[in-house]
Write a protein that holds these residues in place. Structure first.
Motif, PDB file in Angstrom:
ATOM      1  N   GLU A   1       0.829  -1.194   0.000  1.00  0.00           N
ATOM      2  CA  GLU A   1       0.000   0.000   0.000  1.00  0.00           C
ATOM      3  C   GLU A   1       0.869   1.253   0.000  1.00  0.00           C
ATOM      4  O   GLU A   1       1.990   1.234   0.517  1.00  0.00           O
ATOM      5  CB  GLU A   1      -0.909   0.050   1.242  1.00  0.00           C
ATOM      6  CG  GLU A   1      -1.795  -1.157   1.442  1.00  0.00           C
ATOM      7  CD  GLU A   1      -1.203  -2.166   2.397  1.00  0.00           C
ATOM      8  OE1 GLU A   1      -1.971  -2.941   3.005  1.00  0.00           O
ATOM      9  OE2 GLU A   1       0.044  -2.200   2.526  1.00  0.00           O
TER      10      GLU A   1
ATOM     11  N   LEU B   1      -5.289   6.255  -1.717  1.00  0.00           N
ATOM     12  CA  LEU B   1      -4.439   5.116  -1.395  1.00  0.00           C
ATOM     13  C   LEU B   1      -4.320   4.218  -2.620  1.00  0.00           C
ATOM     14  O   LEU B   1      -5.267   4.085  -3.397  1.00  0.00           O
ATOM     15  CB  LEU B   1      -5.021   4.322  -0.226  1.00  0.00           C
ATOM     16  CG  LEU B   1      -5.318   5.099   1.050  1.00  0.00           C
ATOM     17  CD1 LEU B   1      -5.812   4.135   2.137  1.00  0.00           C
ATOM     18  CD2 LEU B   1      -4.126   5.893   1.523  1.00  0.00           C
ATOM     19  N   SER B   2      -3.146   3.587  -2.755  1.00  0.00           N
ATOM     20  CA  SER B   2      -2.910   2.649  -3.846  1.00  0.00           C
ATOM     21  C   SER B   2      -2.449   1.319  -3.282  1.00  0.00           C
ATOM     22  O   SER B   2      -1.794   1.272  -2.225  1.00  0.00           O
ATOM     23  CB  SER B   2      -1.840   3.189  -4.799  1.00  0.00           C
ATOM     24  OG  SER B   2      -2.243   4.406  -5.376  1.00  0.00           O
ATOM     25  N   CYS B   3      -2.745   0.269  -4.001  1.00  0.00           N
ATOM     26  CA  CYS B   3      -2.347  -1.083  -3.601  1.00  0.00           C
ATOM     27  C   CYS B   3      -1.910  -1.822  -4.855  1.00  0.00           C
ATOM     28  O   CYS B   3      -2.660  -1.922  -5.828  1.00  0.00           O
ATOM     29  CB  CYS B   3      -3.521  -1.787  -2.938  1.00  0.00           C
ATOM     30  SG  CYS B   3      -3.246  -3.549  -2.602  1.00  0.00           S
TER      31      CYS B   3
ATOM     32  N   TRP C   1     -10.356  -2.919   0.989  1.00  0.00           N
ATOM     33  CA  TRP C   1      -9.626  -2.085   1.936  1.00  0.00           C
ATOM     34  C   TRP C   1     -10.277  -2.257   3.308  1.00  0.00           C
ATOM     35  O   TRP C   1     -11.504  -2.185   3.428  1.00  0.00           O
ATOM     36  CB  TRP C   1      -9.668  -0.617   1.528  1.00  0.00           C
ATOM     37  CG  TRP C   1      -8.829  -0.291   0.338  1.00  0.00           C
ATOM     38  CD1 TRP C   1      -9.224  -0.243  -0.966  1.00  0.00           C
ATOM     39  CD2 TRP C   1      -7.430   0.032   0.337  1.00  0.00           C
ATOM     40  NE1 TRP C   1      -8.170   0.084  -1.776  1.00  0.00           N
ATOM     41  CE2 TRP C   1      -7.054   0.265  -0.997  1.00  0.00           C
ATOM     42  CE3 TRP C   1      -6.465   0.158   1.341  1.00  0.00           C
ATOM     43  CZ2 TRP C   1      -5.749   0.613  -1.373  1.00  0.00           C
ATOM     44  CZ3 TRP C   1      -5.175   0.501   0.983  1.00  0.00           C
ATOM     45  CH2 TRP C   1      -4.817   0.725  -0.364  1.00  0.00           C
TER      46      TRP C   1
ATOM     47  N   TYR D   1      -4.613   1.684   7.262  1.00  0.00           N
ATOM     48  CA  TYR D   1      -5.426   1.140   6.178  1.00  0.00           C
ATOM     49  C   TYR D   1      -4.675  -0.007   5.503  1.00  0.00           C
ATOM     50  O   TYR D   1      -3.498   0.136   5.154  1.00  0.00           O
ATOM     51  CB  TYR D   1      -5.759   2.229   5.159  1.00  0.00           C
ATOM     52  CG  TYR D   1      -6.858   3.150   5.637  1.00  0.00           C
ATOM     53  CD1 TYR D   1      -6.638   4.047   6.670  1.00  0.00           C
ATOM     54  CD2 TYR D   1      -8.127   3.098   5.068  1.00  0.00           C
ATOM     55  CE1 TYR D   1      -7.655   4.872   7.132  1.00  0.00           C
ATOM     56  CE2 TYR D   1      -9.151   3.928   5.502  1.00  0.00           C
ATOM     57  CZ  TYR D   1      -8.906   4.811   6.543  1.00  0.00           C
ATOM     58  OH  TYR D   1      -9.913   5.634   6.999  1.00  0.00           O
TER      59      TYR D   1
ATOM     60  N   CYS E   1      -4.730  -3.136   2.513  1.00  0.00           N
ATOM     61  CA  CYS E   1      -5.246  -3.711   1.282  1.00  0.00           C
ATOM     62  C   CYS E   1      -5.308  -5.234   1.454  1.00  0.00           C
ATOM     63  O   CYS E   1      -4.415  -5.821   2.087  1.00  0.00           O
ATOM     64  CB  CYS E   1      -4.313  -3.342   0.136  1.00  0.00           C
ATOM     65  SG  CYS E   1      -4.749  -4.022  -1.458  1.00  0.00           S
TER      66      CYS E   1
ATOM     67  N   THR F   1      -0.891   1.261   5.493  1.00  0.00           N
ATOM     68  CA  THR F   1      -0.432   2.636   5.356  1.00  0.00           C
ATOM     69  C   THR F   1      -1.261   3.511   6.295  1.00  0.00           C
ATOM     70  O   THR F   1      -2.487   3.364   6.370  1.00  0.00           O
ATOM     71  CB  THR F   1      -0.534   3.123   3.890  1.00  0.00           C
ATOM     72  OG1 THR F   1       0.034   4.430   3.767  1.00  0.00           O
ATOM     73  CG2 THR F   1      -1.967   3.150   3.391  1.00  0.00           C
TER      74      THR F   1
END
Length: 123
Positions: free
Chosen positions: A6, A20-22, A33, A90, A92, A118
């Motif tokens: 993440e 946010l990215s995963c 998430w 958070y 993923c 993250t």
């Protein structure tokens, strides 16, 4: 073996936004998430199934959006209108295609693969 990473967390003022990215994710996987605040249980935030159906926690509905890119290698969580109560780590999570997760409630045990998390802090 799926290893999720993440990124995109940080400190933001109330009312602000974060994405946010995963990655990497894989076509056909069910993605989600979750978040966990100190002293609290891990709770589901949003789920994106392989058929592109989605489910959101009531607390984030209308403010958060889960999506993936065209190549299905990255999953995003767009968070708008952030509130102090959104402060949490958070995570993923991913489930392989043949293991369709339950949507209500979202259960951490339905997801086999997890990232390290993250931190999101809303002041």
């Amino acid at each position: 073996h799926v290893q999720l990473v993440e990124s995109g967390g940080g400190l933001v003022q109330a009312g602000g936004s974060l994405q946010l990215s995963c990655a990497p994710t894989y076509s056909g996987y069910h993605m989600a998430w979750f978040r966990q605040a100190p002293g609290m249980q891990r709770e589901g935030v949003a789920v994106l199934l392989s058929d592109d159906s989605t489910k959101y926690a009531d607390s984030v509905k209308g403010r958060f959006t889960i999506s993936h890119d065209n190549t299905e290698t990255t999953v995003f969580l767009q968070m708008d209108g952030l509130k102090p109560e959104d402060t949490a780590m958070y995570f993923c999570a991913a489930s392989p295609p043949h293991l369709r997760p339950q949507l209500a409630p979202m259960r951490p045990g339905d997801f086999r693969y997890w990232g390290q998390g993250t931190q999101v802090t809303v002041s």
